[in-house]
Every structure is written in C-alpha cells, then in structure tokens.
Design a protein around this motif. Sequence first.
Motif, PDB file in Angstrom:
ATOM      1  N   THR A 104       0.836  -1.217   0.000  1.00 29.39           N
ATOM      2  CA  THR A 104       0.000   0.000   0.000  1.00 29.39           C
ATOM      3  C   THR A 104       0.867   1.262   0.000  1.00 29.39           C
ATOM      4  OG1 THR A 104      -0.226   0.062   2.413  1.00 29.39           O
ATOM      5  CG2 THR A 104      -1.910  -1.169   1.193  1.00 29.39           C
ATOM      6  N   GLY A 105       2.068   1.180   0.608  1.00 30.65           N
ATOM      7  CA  GLY A 105       2.974   2.337   0.597  1.00 30.65           C
ATOM      8  C   GLY A 105       3.366   2.713  -0.825  1.00 30.65           C
ATOM      9  N   TYR A 115       0.838   5.014  -2.251  1.00 34.82           N
ATOM     10  CA  TYR A 115       1.021   6.411  -1.794  1.00 34.82           C
ATOM     11  C   TYR A 115       2.224   7.031  -2.494  1.00 34.82           C
ATOM     12  CZ  TYR A 115      -2.557   5.807   1.726  1.00 34.82           C
ATOM     13  OH  TYR A 115      -3.769   5.607   2.341  1.00 34.82           O
ATOM     14  N   ARG A 116       3.255   6.223  -2.711  1.00 36.77           N
ATOM     15  CA  ARG A 116       4.439   6.729  -3.410  1.00 36.77           C
ATOM     16  C   ARG A 116       4.117   7.079  -4.870  1.00 36.77           C
ATOM     17  NH1 ARG A 116       9.625   5.736  -1.306  1.00 36.77           N
ATOM     18  NH2 ARG A 116       9.529   4.928   0.801  1.00 36.77           N
ATOM     19  N   ARG A 141      10.872   4.778  -5.493  1.00 39.32           N
ATOM     20  CA  ARG A 141      11.776   4.572  -4.343  1.00 39.32           C
ATOM     21  C   ARG A 141      12.800   5.690  -4.208  1.00 39.32           C
ATOM     22  NH1 ARG A 141       8.907   1.285  -1.466  1.00 39.32           N
ATOM     23  NH2 ARG A 141       7.738   0.100  -2.988  1.00 39.32           N
ATOM     24  N   VAL A 144       6.394  11.810   0.613  1.00 35.43           N
ATOM     25  CA  VAL A 144       5.254  10.896   0.693  1.00 35.43           C
ATOM     26  C   VAL A 144       4.440  11.021   1.989  1.00 35.43           C
ATOM     27  CG1 VAL A 144       6.642   8.906   1.476  1.00 35.43           C
ATOM     28  CG2 VAL A 144       4.522   8.510   0.233  1.00 35.43           C
ATOM     29  N   SER A 145       5.090  11.320   3.105  1.00 33.19           N
ATOM     30  CA  SER A 145       4.313  11.446   4.339  1.00 33.19           C
ATOM     31  C   SER A 145       3.379  12.648   4.293  1.00 33.19           C
ATOM     32  CB  SER A 145       5.234  11.568   5.554  1.00 33.19           C
ATOM     33  OG  SER A 145       5.744  10.311   5.887  1.00 33.19           O
ATOM     34  N   SER A 156       0.436  11.623   2.100  1.00 29.77           N
ATOM     35  CA  SER A 156      -0.443  10.593   2.666  1.00 29.77           C
ATOM     36  C   SER A 156      -1.201  11.061   3.911  1.00 29.77           C
ATOM     37  CB  SER A 156       0.358   9.320   2.974  1.00 29.77           C
ATOM     38  OG  SER A 156       1.406   9.602   3.849  1.00 29.77           O
ATOM     39  N   ARG A 206      -6.236   9.462   1.232  1.00 27.64           N
ATOM     40  CA  ARG A 206      -6.364   8.202   1.957  1.00 27.64           C
ATOM     41  C   ARG A 206      -7.656   7.479   1.577  1.00 27.64           C
ATOM     42  NH1 ARG A 206      -2.184   7.694   5.028  1.00 27.64           N
ATOM     43  NH2 ARG A 206      -2.887   5.610   5.503  1.00 27.64           N
ATOM     44  N   GLY A 230       1.429  -2.110   5.104  1.00 27.42           N
ATOM     45  CA  GLY A 230       1.447  -0.658   5.163  1.00 27.42           C
ATOM     46  C   GLY A 230       1.465  -0.086   6.561  1.00 27.42           C
ATOM     47  N   ARG A 231       0.689   1.007   6.751  1.00 22.84           N
ATOM     48  CA  ARG A 231       0.648   1.690   8.045  1.00 22.84           C
ATOM     49  C   ARG A 231      -0.722   1.614   8.702  1.00 22.84           C
ATOM     50  NH1 ARG A 231       4.901   2.502   5.928  1.00 22.84           N
ATOM     51  NH2 ARG A 231       6.420   4.120   6.393  1.00 22.84           N
ATOM     52  N   ASP A 232      -1.748   1.261   7.924  1.00 25.82           N
ATOM     53  CA  ASP A 232      -3.110   1.270   8.470  1.00 25.82           C
ATOM     54  C   ASP A 232      -3.920   0.128   7.898  1.00 25.82           C
ATOM     55  OD1 ASP A 232      -3.356   2.057   5.855  1.00 25.82           O
ATOM     56  OD2 ASP A 232      -4.817   3.632   6.241  1.00 25.82           O
ATOM     57  N   ARG A 279       9.382  10.849   9.289  1.00 27.03           N
ATOM     58  CA  ARG A 279       8.235  10.060   8.846  1.00 27.03           C
ATOM     59  C   ARG A 279       7.522   9.405  10.028  1.00 27.03           C
ATOM     60  NH1 ARG A 279      10.718   6.697   4.154  1.00 27.03           N
ATOM     61  NH2 ARG A 279       8.801   5.561   4.335  1.00 27.03           N
ATOM     62  N   ASP A 284       3.687  10.073  10.544  1.00 26.72           N
ATOM     63  CA  ASP A 284       2.809   8.895  10.474  1.00 26.72           C
ATOM     64  C   ASP A 284       2.027   8.685  11.772  1.00 26.72           C
ATOM     65  OD1 ASP A 284       3.771   8.407   7.931  1.00 26.72           O
ATOM     66  OD2 ASP A 284       5.025   6.700   8.494  1.00 26.72           O
ATOM     67  N   ARG A 298      -0.481  12.122  12.610  1.00 25.77           N
ATOM     68  CA  ARG A 298      -1.479  12.685  11.685  1.00 25.77           C
ATOM     69  C   ARG A 298      -2.892  12.391  12.177  1.00 25.77           C
ATOM     70  NH1 ARG A 298       0.133   8.394   7.217  1.00 25.77           N
ATOM     71  NH2 ARG A 298      -1.048   6.664   8.058  1.00 25.77           N
TER      72      ARG A 298
HETATM   73  O1   DC Z   1       6.230   1.729   3.334  1.00 26.18           O
HETATM   74  P1   DC Z   1       6.716   2.925   2.549  1.00 26.18           P
HETATM   75  O2   DC Z   1       7.924   3.588   3.122  1.00 26.18           O
HETATM   76  O3   DC Z   1       6.884   2.623   1.096  1.00 26.18           O
HETATM   77  O4   DC Z   1       5.513   3.975   2.672  1.00 26.18           O
HETATM   78  C1   DC Z   1       5.603   5.244   2.159  1.00 26.18           C
HETATM   79  C2   DC Z   1       4.761   6.224   2.939  1.00 26.18           C
HETATM   80  O5   DC Z   1       3.391   6.023   2.676  1.00 26.18           O
HETATM   81  C3   DC Z   1       4.914   6.232   4.439  1.00 26.18           C
HETATM   82  O6   DC Z   1       5.800   7.235   4.874  1.00 26.18           O
HETATM   83  C4   DC Z   1       3.539   6.521   4.974  1.00 26.18           C
HETATM   84  C5   DC Z   1       2.614   6.253   3.842  1.00 26.18           C
HETATM   85  N1   DC Z   1       1.729   5.116   4.014  1.00 26.18           N
HETATM   86  C6   DC Z   1       0.553   5.332   4.667  1.00 26.18           C
HETATM   87  O7   DC Z   1       0.315   6.441   5.122  1.00 26.18           O
HETATM   88  N2   DC Z   1      -0.347   4.316   4.784  1.00 26.18           N
HETATM   89  C7   DC Z   1      -0.083   3.098   4.299  1.00 26.18           C
HETATM   90  N3   DC Z   1      -0.974   2.104   4.423  1.00 26.18           N
HETATM   91  C8   DC Z   1       1.151   2.862   3.660  1.00 26.18           C
HETATM   92  C9   DC Z   1       2.045   3.896   3.542  1.00 26.18           C
END
Ligand code: DC
Length: 231
Positions: free
Chosen positions: A38-39, A42-43, A95, A103-104, A107, A113, A133-135, A184, A188, A191
């Motif tokens: 999922t990141g 966002y990238r 990357r 990216v932060s 996102s 989102r 991912g993050r969520d 980040r 993250d 937010r």
């Molecule tokens: O995992 P990554 O470093 O490729 O993710 C890039 C950015 O995307 C990370 O700094 C926060 C955001 N992200 C997010 O907010 N929610 C997700 N599910 C995945 C990534």
Amino acid sequence: MDKRRRGPVITIDGPAGAGKSTLAKGLAVRLGLKYIDTGAMYRAITLKAIKANVDPESESGLASLCQASYIKIAGSKGNETRIILDGEDVTQEIRSPAVSSFVSQVSRHQKVRSYLTRLQREMADAGKVVLEGRDTGTCVYPEADVKIYLVASFDARVRRRHLELLAKGYDIKEEEVAQDIARRDRIDSTREVSPLLVPDGAFILDSTNLGIEETIQRALWVVREVLPVDL
Ligand code: DC
C-alpha cells in the motif's frame, strides 16, 4: 475466514524501515498469496504530484490527481510485483529519495487516503492477499484473518534502510536516513487521519534482533495458528 472471500487476508503494519515489505513478500511467496504494497500506492501518487508540480499541501489538487490516476499492482504472486501508474512502470522511480521525502505529507490528506483505501479494499476483497502498510489492519481491512504489527528499534530501522538505499545505488549518508525516518515516524503517528496504531487483535513481532528468515518463520507460525495449513 470470512466465507464471502475466496482466501485469507493478512495485514502487516508498522513504522518505516521495520522490514514490513521483506516480511510481506516472504509470506506471499511461501503461502502463494498476492502481495499488496500500500505504501507503493502512496508513493505513486506522490511521484505523480512531483511531476505535475502539485503542492503536497493541497488536498484538492491531490484529490483531482487521484481521480485522474490509474494505479495497478502487476505480477500476481510473490516478489515480482510491479507498480504501474497510468500505464507506466514506476517500480524503481517511486523509491527515489525525492518521493520518500514528500510521501508522508501527501499521505496525510483524508481525500488521498480514502481514494487509496477504497482501491486497496477492492483488491483485498478477492482474498488470498498480504496487505502491507501503516493502516491496513486498522482502517483498510480490520476484519483480516491475521494482523501482524512489525516493529524494530530506531537504530536497526535506520541501518537497514541505509543499506537498502546504498545497494540500490543512492549516495546517501546514514544521518540523512535517520532524519528522514524520524520525520516520517513523527508524521505517520501524529497525523489526524489514520495515524499509525497497533490494530486490535494484532500480533506484535519485534524484528530488532531477528534475521529475515527468522522473522518470516515467526510470522508463518502465527499464520498457521490461525489458518489451516492448506491455504
Ligand atoms: O512503506 P513505505 O515507506 O513505502 O511507505 C511510504 C509512505 O506512505 C509512508 O511514509 C507513509 C505512507 N503510508 C501510509 O500512510 N499508509 C499506508 N498504508 C502505507 C504507507
């Protein structure tokens, strides 16, 4: 497992540099599941914003960009995943340090989102996926069969990310990577929309002192506890 799906959904969340993508790819390969990074999505939107000169603070600008985007995760199994943005393979480009540093910011916006969360849910609804991912365990797919929250110490995360970037040919100092990860982490976890949190019912795995194979083995053990051996 939810009977409406044709296979399991596993989520892997955690802070930057904990080794989530390595673990997610490893699980996907061994269990024959599709890996959804999922990141990377966002990238991809961030890359598009940079190229189109859209201000990463402009939620409406980014929302229009999302609406006009076509993001696809190609390569159905394991670690051959390619990220396709508007028909172009951007797997490498997303990357770059430039994308990493914006990216932060991108996102953080609710509209970005909700657009990507909807896409991710649609991809996962078919089942047989590892969402990373993050969520993903808190917002994208809280009803996942197995939720893993992967952590590692700050130093370990900086060291790993630095080595990864050097291996990819980027000339970057460890100190710069440390600053980027600290920033980040801060964005993250503070937010307003979908902050980084441990999902309810998640298994917390600390990879600070574990190698890649050991981390994968522990996660497989958790998966096998919950799901039948034959997925
Ligand atoms: O995992 P990554 O470093 O490729 O993710 C890039 C950015 O995307 C990370 O700094 C926060 C955001 N992200 C997010 O907010 N929610 C997700 N599910 C995945 C990534």
